[in-house]
Write an enzyme that holds these catalytic residues in place. Structure first.
Site: not given
Ligand code: HEM
Ligand SMILES: [Cu+2]
Ligand SMILES: [Cu+2]
Lengths: 52, 167, 590
Positions: C236, C240, C387-389, C450-451
């Site tokens: 968490h 921050y 949320h976190f996006h 998710r995932r």
């Molecule tokens: C080009 C822009 C982006 C696209 C198209 C994108 C797309 C995605 C998608 C579709 C997922 C979900 C996958 C799943 O749960 O099966 C994901 C997960 C995630 N994204 Fe992005 N994302 C983008 C940018 C970012 C940015 C800028 C960040 C953070 C700075 C970020 C952080 C994350 C994180 C932490 C996860 C979760 C990974 C996990 O569940 O282990 N993404 N993203």
């Molecule tokens: Cu938290």
């Protein structure tokens, strides 16, 4: 740079952020309404009430 | 330190909102009776589920007039029993554990949702209402076949439901 | 403050050429991670929605691990160390104490990243025994190659040394400026790092005592609930760690680009202190649905988390007020008419303002996540990435990109290649994220997990409350595509700037706050006091839950099955180390 076209100088004591207050009150209202909707409609109204 | 009056107003409103959220959640926990997954169940040896009276044979059992218990094993990449069959308008307690890695257990689109952690038994009680079928998904990544891990919860009309005796 | 001094000022590069080079390198590392991350992001988007599946669904998780790690560890934290180095050097107005030391921590961070990346990408090649398909949360008993944990450890050490660098600068400055208030930017940096050191206790124990030895075969099982809890002890506050550099930019740069001044320096300090106090004793809110943790502890996490909303809500006011101040100085009038007087043509402003707007929305879905029992509705559904996006993926990422448009010329003495492209880029990100994140939130509410490589199941269909799954997928794909395009435009714009000739006079001094540091109670600068209170809160929040977890399951079990096992590498080392360490461990346990 376009960010610097200062017309009038305004210092702390003569500045009342009325617009900010208005915006933030709107945000407050949205938060409250959305919270109530999410909690009571989406969550408590959802299937399979969890009781333990 | 002088804080502008408007900012003080906002500070007070923000506090009220926070207290409001806490009140809502407490209302859900007490008046509605939604309990959190907790630590009531003892730990279990994930390597010896087949020696455990509940999980050696994953199944649904009737434990009271309208009360059922479902002993569920989540493992790479199946849920058992599958399907889980219970009657409508009953109280069902799921006990879910895992012999291998962490899984999730969610009756898709409903509030029945828990983590499944090896060594721990998740206990979750729900009230079933309408008859119908729901999917069950593993909602925590558990390995390369995670996306095929699904199950089914069938809620039968009360008059059509019969426990088949395990022989 | 007059507009005459705006031009012709020496830039950061003119004044501190060596430091500017470090900052540029850190930012480049950050943007390379962003580019790769975006590439993986679009692959995921197309794969999940079944539009295009270039990789097998087994490899999806390799990609997702890379996306998560590159985005939330490399992109964000490299940016942080770059911007914080700039902020400390600029606000103390003195070079770092020893530039070789500075390069050392940067080098360690690069090394750690490369190690982890090799381990992750090894997952693509079946013939070698290296993989780290564990996602960025690496919950045991999922197991990664030791290179992954080792890389992470080295990366973390790099960040700790970076913090020490900034403390060193501050200490030296203090000797020469006794009795002076810590400049705001430096104050923010130091508070962030204190939080980071406290948070790191959790992950250090998880990685060094449990996961790394376990992946090496030195211990044969770990307690999955324990390592998971230690992860969130850090997990968490890391949120921050991403946000605080964005807050630093909102508090100190955004007022300037709005044409105004920060509304209140004292409140900015209060906000950062609140973050230091409250961001660690809340990690259990990620474990509301974990068996083995008593509901009472979950309730405490809930309460702490709700109060952690306060600093962000205060920030919303202060930052918007600073913008309003700028707009009114620029001639804006009316209750809301001043909004039109803001410099919307400036990509640095527009990007940060839109990022703030998205944060307002992300704040709301975060309140839902945090709401204890309502977490049953959304836990581990696509709602959560939705949320976190908005938060890290936009409030933080878009602020970083927008601030780069403002800062980059001062680090290079070259203007940005194209301002119109920059403006289009930030707007594209906003629109793309609005679509993608909206689709994710809605999909989450109907239970789509998710995932998951193929959230299309054989035995049942998800039932949308309105619209259709196809519409949600379309939104996700269009949104993801716009985002990827935006990321490419951002990086290309910077790359093209390289070829421009150097010019002078790009310096942008930052104006003082309307209500300055002298209005802030002295006690706010008492770092020792705040650290002590923060530690007490952490001890209160975590001692009992951790003790209970260890008491129930033991330090090293009940295990679960490592998956996949890193056999080969482990067993060789095993032969060497086992006799040594089992002695050590059993001695230590007594
Ligand atoms: C080009 C822009 C982006 C696209 C198209 C994108 C797309 C995605 C998608 C579709 C997922 C979900 C996958 C799943 O749960 O099966 C994901 C997960 C995630 N994204 Fe992005 N994302 C983008 C940018 C970012 C940015 C800028 C960040 C953070 C700075 C970020 C952080 C994350 C994180 C932490 C996860 C979760 C990974 C996990 O569940 O282990 N993404 N993203
Ligand atoms: Cu938290
Ligand atoms: Cu799974």
């Amino acid at each position: 740079m376009s960010g610097d076209a200062v017309v009038t100088e305004i210092d702390h004591d003569e500045f009342n952020p009325r617009g900010t207050l208005a915006l933030i009150l709107v945000y407050f209202a949205i938060l409250v309404v959305m919270w109530v909707f999410m909690y009571f409609v989406e969550f408590l109204g959802n299937d399979l009430t969890v009781i333990g | 330190m002088h804080i502008h009056n408007y900012e003080k107003i906002w500070l007070v409103l923000a506090m009220i909102m926070i207290v409001g959220f806490l009140t809502t959640v407490t209302y859900g926990a007490t008046a509605v009776g939604i309990e959190m997954i907790s630590d009531e169940e003892d730990t279990i040896d994930p390597g010896a589920l087949d020696e455990d009276p509940r999980f050696a044979e994953p199944r649904v059992e009737q434990v009271g007039e309208n009360e059922y218990e479902a002993y569920v094993v989540a493992q790479q990449y199946i849920f058992s029993p599958d399907p889980i069959e219970v009657p409508a308008n009953s109280t069902v307690t799921f006990y879910v554990t895992s012999p291998d890695v962490i899984h999730g257990f969610q009756v898709a689109g409903t509030n029945a949702n828990t983590m499944v952690i090896p060594g721990e038994v998740a206990k979750l009680t729900v009230e079933t209402e309408e008859p119908g079928e729901h999917g069950i998904v593993c909602n925590e990544y558990c390995g390369s076949g995670h996306h095929v891990m699904e199950g089914k919860l069938i809620i039968h009309p009360e008059d059509e439901f019969e426990m088949e005796d395990d022989e | 403050m007059s507009s005459a001094i705006e031009s012709g000022e020496p830039t950061f590069l003119d004044r501190f050429p060596q430091e500017a080079k470090v900052v540029r390198s850190a930012l480049w590392s950050s943007f390379i991670a962003l580019t790769l991350g975006a590439l993986f992001g679009i692959i995921q988007t197309l794969h999940r929605t079944d539009v295009l599946r270039v990789f097998s669904s087994g490899n999806y998780y390799t990609i997702l691990t890379a996306h998560g790690v590159l985005m939330v560890v490399s992109f964000t934290i490299f940016f942080l160390v770059g911007i914080y180095t700039w902020a400390v050097v600029r606000s103390l107005d003195r070079p770092v104490e020893d530039i070789r030391y500075t390069w050392t921590w940067y080098g360690l961070m690069v090394l750690g990243t490369l190690m982890a990346l090799v381990a992750i990408l090894g997952g693509f090649i079946d013939s070698i025994d290296i993989s780290a398909d564990v996602l960025f949360t690496f919950y045991a008993p999922l197991q990664a190659h030791p290179l992954f944990y080792g890389g992470l450890a080295i990366f973390l050490i790099g960040t700790w040394l970076a913090g020490a660098d900034w403390f060193r600068s501050w200490y030296a400055w203090k000797q020469e400026n006794p009795g002076e208030r810590i400049p705001l930017q430096t104050f923010m940096v130091l508070i962030t790092m204190l939080m980071w050191y406290i948070a790191s206790i959790g992950i250090t124990i998880a990685v060094v005592i449990f996961l790394l030895p376990w992946s090496l075969g030195i211990i044969d099982q770990v307690n999955p609930l324990l390592t998971r809890t230690l992860f969130w002890f850090w997990g968490h506050p890391v949120v921050y760690f991403w946000l605080m550099p964005a807050y630093l930019l909102w508090y100190t740069v955004l007022p300037k680009v709005s044409g105004g001044r920060l509304f209140s320096d004292p409140l900015a300090r209060v906000v950062f202190v609140l973050f230091l106090l409250l961001s660690t004793p809340v990690g259990i809110h990620h474990q509301y649905l974990d068996p083995g943790i008593a509901d009472g502890f979950k309730f405490i996490a809930l309460t702490n988390t709700m109060f952690l909303l306060l600093p962000s809500l205060l920030t919303a006011f202060t930052v918007v007020a600073s913008m309003e101040h700028g707009a009114r100085q620029r001639g804006g009038t009316g209750l809301l008419g001043w909004l039109r007087a803001l410099p919307w043509a400036n990509p640095a402003f527009t990007g940060m303002a839109l990022a703030g707007l998205m944060f307002a929305a992300g704040g709301f879905s975060g309140m839902i996540n945090a709401g204890l029992n309502i977490n049953y509705l959304v836990h581990n559904t696509l709602w959560v990435p939705g949320h976190f996006h908005l938060t890290v993926g936009t409030a933080v990422a878009l602020t970083f990109m927008a601030a780069t448009y403002w800062l980059w010329p001062q680090l290079t003495n070259k203007p940005i290649f194209s301002r119109p492209i920059a403006l289009a880029q930030v707007i594209l990100w906003f629109v793309g994220m609005a679509l993608m994140s909206n689709a994710m939130h809605v999909a989450g509410l109907i239970g789509i997990p998710r995932r998951t490589a193929e959230p299309q199941y054989d035995g049942f269909d998800f039932i949308p409350t309105f619209g259709s799954i196809a519409e949600l997928d379309l939104q996700l794909v269009v949104g993801g595509t716009l985002l990827t395009l935006s990321a490419i435009l951002f990086v290309s714009n910077l790359v093209l700037s390289i070829s421009l000739p150097k010019v002078s006079g790009l310096g942008q001094p930052l104006p003082p706050a309307l209500s300055g540091p002298d209005d802030a109670p002295k006690v706010l600068d008492n770092l020792k006091l705040w650290t002590a209170i923060a530690l007490v809160l952490v001890i209160l929040a975590y001692t009992l839950p951790l003790a209970s977890i260890v008491d129930r399951g033991g330090l090293f079990g009940p295990g679960g099955t490592p998956y996949p096992t890193m056999i080969e590498f482990g067993s060789t080392l095993l032969e060497i180390y086992t006799p040594l360490t089992t002695d050590w461990i059993s001695g230590w346990l007594q």
